[in-house]
Design a protein around this motif. Structure first.
Motif, PDB file in Angstrom:
ATOM      1  N   LYS A 155      44.182  33.922  35.129  1.00 55.78           N
ATOM      2  CA  LYS A 155      44.502  35.349  34.548  1.00 55.78           C
ATOM      3  C   LYS A 155      46.049  35.394  34.569  1.00 55.78           C
ATOM      4  CE  LYS A 155      43.828  37.476  39.173  1.00 55.78           C
ATOM      5  NZ  LYS A 155      43.059  38.108  39.778  1.00 55.78           N
ATOM      6  N   VAL A 211      45.755  43.058  33.470  1.00 58.35           N
ATOM      7  CA  VAL A 211      45.519  41.828  33.918  1.00 58.35           C
ATOM      8  C   VAL A 211      44.910  41.316  32.575  1.00 58.35           C
ATOM      9  CG1 VAL A 211      43.638  40.663  35.008  1.00 58.35           C
ATOM     10  CG2 VAL A 211      44.913  42.363  36.115  1.00 58.35           C
ATOM     11  N   ILE A 271      43.050  37.858  30.684  1.00 56.86           N
ATOM     12  CA  ILE A 271      42.404  36.650  31.113  1.00 56.86           C
ATOM     13  C   ILE A 271      42.140  35.806  29.725  1.00 56.86           C
ATOM     14  CG2 ILE A 271      40.010  35.767  31.725  1.00 56.86           C
ATOM     15  CD1 ILE A 271      39.890  38.479  33.535  1.00 56.86           C
TER      16      ILE A 271
END
Length: 88
Positions: free
Chosen positions: A27, A69, A71
């Protein structure tokens, strides 16, 4: 293992916007700060909102600071996207 990328994204006659990415193999934690004095079209909250839409990320913030975040994306792709937004 983490790596940290610290970037100033700035253009003539605008205060710098700061981008800090903390990356591990899964991530990217993205931190965006934009000065209140910046007269640019985007503020930190708007930049994070764009990242959330573009990369199916999670995040939020206020006009001067936001976090996200991301990913499953390459760091270079995320940085290039933000640089293009900053030019607008």
């Amino acid at each position: 293992m983490y790596s940290i990328i610290f970037k100033f994204i700035s253009y003539p006659n605008t205060p710098p916007k700061i981008l800090l990415l903390k990356i591990n193999e899964k991530k990217i934690n993205c931190y965006v700060g934009v000065s209140k004095e910046c007269k640019h079209r985007y503020n930190a909250k708007q930049i994070i909102s764009e990242l959330v839409l573009k990369f199916s990320a999670k995040g939020g913030g206020n006009p001067t600071f936001g976090t996200s975040v991301i990913i499953g994306q390459k760091t270079s792709v995320v940085l290039n996207y933000i640089k293009e937004m900053a030019k607008a």
